[in-house]
Design a protein around this motif. Sequence first.
Motif, PDB file in Angstrom:
ATOM      1  N   ASP A   1      42.258  46.217  33.684  1.00 35.20           N
ATOM      2  CA  ASP A   1      41.215  45.265  34.080  1.00 35.20           C
ATOM      3  C   ASP A   1      41.827  43.935  34.486  1.00 35.20           C
ATOM      4  O   ASP A   1      41.422  43.320  35.464  1.00 35.20           O
ATOM      5  CB  ASP A   1      40.228  45.026  32.933  1.00 35.20           C
ATOM      6  CG  ASP A   1      39.332  46.217  32.662  1.00 35.20           C
ATOM      7  OD1 ASP A   1      39.231  47.077  33.542  1.00 35.20           O
ATOM      8  OD2 ASP A   1      38.742  46.259  31.568  1.00 35.20           O
ATOM      9  N   ARG A   2      42.803  43.477  33.715  1.00 37.44           N
ATOM     10  CA  ARG A   2      43.460  42.200  34.009  1.00 37.44           C
ATOM     11  C   ARG A   2      44.168  42.280  35.360  1.00 37.44           C
ATOM     12  O   ARG A   2      44.088  41.359  36.177  1.00 37.44           O
ATOM     13  CB  ARG A   2      44.447  41.852  32.897  1.00 37.44           C
ATOM     14  CG  ARG A   2      45.143  40.525  33.121  1.00 37.44           C
ATOM     15  CD  ARG A   2      45.991  40.106  31.939  1.00 37.44           C
ATOM     16  NE  ARG A   2      45.122  39.636  30.886  1.00 37.44           N
ATOM     17  CZ  ARG A   2      45.084  40.128  29.655  1.00 37.44           C
ATOM     18  NH1 ARG A   2      45.870  41.119  29.315  1.00 37.44           N
ATOM     19  NH2 ARG A   2      44.268  39.639  28.759  1.00 37.44           N
ATOM     20  N   ALA A   3      44.853  43.399  35.627  1.00 34.26           N
ATOM     21  CA  ALA A   3      45.573  43.559  36.894  1.00 34.26           C
ATOM     22  C   ALA A   3      44.614  43.581  38.078  1.00 34.26           C
ATOM     23  O   ALA A   3      44.866  42.952  39.103  1.00 34.26           O
ATOM     24  CB  ALA A   3      46.412  44.837  36.857  1.00 34.26           C
ATOM     25  N   ILE A   4      43.501  44.285  37.935  1.00 32.21           N
ATOM     26  CA  ILE A   4      42.520  44.354  39.020  1.00 32.21           C
ATOM     27  C   ILE A   4      41.937  42.971  39.298  1.00 32.21           C
ATOM     28  O   ILE A   4      41.749  42.586  40.447  1.00 32.21           O
ATOM     29  CB  ILE A   4      41.411  45.377  38.681  1.00 32.21           C
ATOM     30  CG1 ILE A   4      41.990  46.788  38.759  1.00 32.21           C
ATOM     31  CG2 ILE A   4      40.217  45.233  39.605  1.00 32.21           C
ATOM     32  CD1 ILE A   4      41.091  47.864  38.209  1.00 32.21           C
ATOM     33  N   ALA A   5      41.668  42.212  38.251  1.00 35.77           N
ATOM     34  CA  ALA A   5      41.102  40.881  38.429  1.00 35.77           C
ATOM     35  C   ALA A   5      42.083  39.937  39.116  1.00 35.77           C
ATOM     36  O   ALA A   5      41.672  38.981  39.770  1.00 35.77           O
ATOM     37  CB  ALA A   5      40.680  40.309  37.082  1.00 35.77           C
ATOM     38  N   MET A   6      43.379  40.200  38.989  1.00 31.01           N
ATOM     39  CA  MET A   6      44.383  39.310  39.571  1.00 31.01           C
ATOM     40  C   MET A   6      44.688  39.628  41.033  1.00 31.01           C
ATOM     41  O   MET A   6      45.358  38.848  41.701  1.00 31.01           O
ATOM     42  CB  MET A   6      45.678  39.389  38.758  1.00 31.01           C
ATOM     43  CG  MET A   6      45.531  38.813  37.361  1.00 31.01           C
ATOM     44  SD  MET A   6      46.989  39.058  36.346  1.00 31.01           S
ATOM     45  CE  MET A   6      48.187  38.074  37.216  1.00 31.01           C
ATOM     46  N   ILE A   7      44.220  40.741  41.562  1.00 31.06           N
ATOM     47  CA  ILE A   7      44.552  41.149  42.930  1.00 31.06           C
ATOM     48  C   ILE A   7      44.162  40.088  43.967  1.00 31.06           C
ATOM     49  O   ILE A   7      44.996  39.731  44.803  1.00 31.06           O
ATOM     50  CB  ILE A   7      43.947  42.537  43.264  1.00 31.06           C
ATOM     51  CG1 ILE A   7      44.709  43.610  42.492  1.00 31.06           C
ATOM     52  CG2 ILE A   7      43.971  42.816  44.759  1.00 31.06           C
ATOM     53  CD1 ILE A   7      44.113  44.997  42.593  1.00 31.06           C
ATOM     54  N   PRO A   8      42.930  39.556  43.969  1.00 33.89           N
ATOM     55  CA  PRO A   8      42.603  38.554  44.991  1.00 33.89           C
ATOM     56  C   PRO A   8      43.513  37.317  44.930  1.00 33.89           C
ATOM     57  O   PRO A   8      43.944  36.811  45.962  1.00 33.89           O
ATOM     58  CB  PRO A   8      41.151  38.169  44.678  1.00 33.89           C
ATOM     59  CG  PRO A   8      40.606  39.343  43.950  1.00 33.89           C
ATOM     60  CD  PRO A   8      41.751  39.884  43.155  1.00 33.89           C
ATOM     61  N   GLU A   9      43.839  36.865  43.729  1.00 27.35           N
ATOM     62  CA  GLU A   9      44.725  35.704  43.587  1.00 27.35           C
ATOM     63  C   GLU A   9      46.121  36.042  44.102  1.00 27.35           C
ATOM     64  O   GLU A   9      46.769  35.230  44.765  1.00 27.35           O
ATOM     65  CB  GLU A   9      44.778  35.296  42.113  1.00 27.35           C
ATOM     66  CG  GLU A   9      45.517  34.008  41.881  1.00 27.35           C
ATOM     67  CD  GLU A   9      45.457  33.586  40.420  1.00 27.35           C
ATOM     68  OE1 GLU A   9      46.350  32.822  40.025  1.00 27.35           O
ATOM     69  OE2 GLU A   9      44.536  34.011  39.700  1.00 27.35           O
ATOM     70  N   LEU A  10      46.594  37.255  43.818  1.00 25.03           N
ATOM     71  CA  LEU A  10      47.903  37.688  44.290  1.00 25.03           C
ATOM     72  C   LEU A  10      47.950  37.736  45.812  1.00 25.03           C
ATOM     73  O   LEU A  10      48.919  37.291  46.434  1.00 25.03           O
ATOM     74  CB  LEU A  10      48.233  39.063  43.696  1.00 25.03           C
ATOM     75  CG  LEU A  10      49.571  39.665  44.076  1.00 25.03           C
ATOM     76  CD1 LEU A  10      50.714  38.801  43.551  1.00 25.03           C
ATOM     77  CD2 LEU A  10      49.682  41.079  43.531  1.00 25.03           C
ATOM     78  N   VAL A  11      46.890  38.252  46.428  1.00 23.31           N
ATOM     79  CA  VAL A  11      46.831  38.312  47.894  1.00 23.31           C
ATOM     80  C   VAL A  11      46.880  36.902  48.480  1.00 23.31           C
ATOM     81  O   VAL A  11      47.596  36.651  49.463  1.00 23.31           O
ATOM     82  CB  VAL A  11      45.559  39.064  48.355  1.00 23.31           C
ATOM     83  CG1 VAL A  11      45.324  38.897  49.841  1.00 23.31           C
ATOM     84  CG2 VAL A  11      45.650  40.535  47.986  1.00 23.31           C
ATOM     85  N   ASP A  12      46.158  35.961  47.877  1.00 23.28           N
ATOM     86  CA  ASP A  12      46.187  34.574  48.348  1.00 23.28           C
ATOM     87  C   ASP A  12      47.594  33.996  48.263  1.00 23.28           C
ATOM     88  O   ASP A  12      48.073  33.337  49.184  1.00 23.28           O
ATOM     89  CB  ASP A  12      45.228  33.700  47.543  1.00 23.28           C
ATOM     90  CG  ASP A  12      43.767  33.976  47.874  1.00 23.28           C
ATOM     91  OD1 ASP A  12      43.510  34.556  48.947  1.00 23.28           O
ATOM     92  OD2 ASP A  12      42.905  33.601  47.062  1.00 23.28           O
TER      93      ASP A  12
END
Length: 132
Positions: free
Chosen positions: A100-111
């Motif tokens: 869940d934590r990894a999925i939530a971080m995907i948009p921030e990682l893409v930015d």
Amino acid sequence: MKETPINKIMENTLEKMRQMVDVSTIIGEPMTTGNTTLIPVSKVSYGFTSGGTDLPSKQNAELFGGGGGGGITITPVAFIVIENGKCRMMQINNYTSSADRAIAMIPELVDKVTELLKSDKQEDKAEDTPAE
């Protein structure tokens, strides 16, 4: 399939549940304030049951007894935040797992990756231009 009273009970229960929950229940209507847009995201859980029986009768009439019911839980879980051309997800509750934590971080990682690529291209352009 033979039409029985229990089929009618199940169909009515399911139809009422479909009327209560649709896609806008899960992904809500966007709310805009200034240059920020918030889109609510909810989790929907549901269950239903029904049962019945034919009752013995001394008359020739068919007797049936039965019932059905269902329940729905709608839980807000996150907001999709769109601000200054960037998209991120803000979870409301604690993470239940590292996935869940990894999925939530995907948009921030893409930015972050997008910003790095932009800065690398700008540096390459600056190096390629001849000095005066």
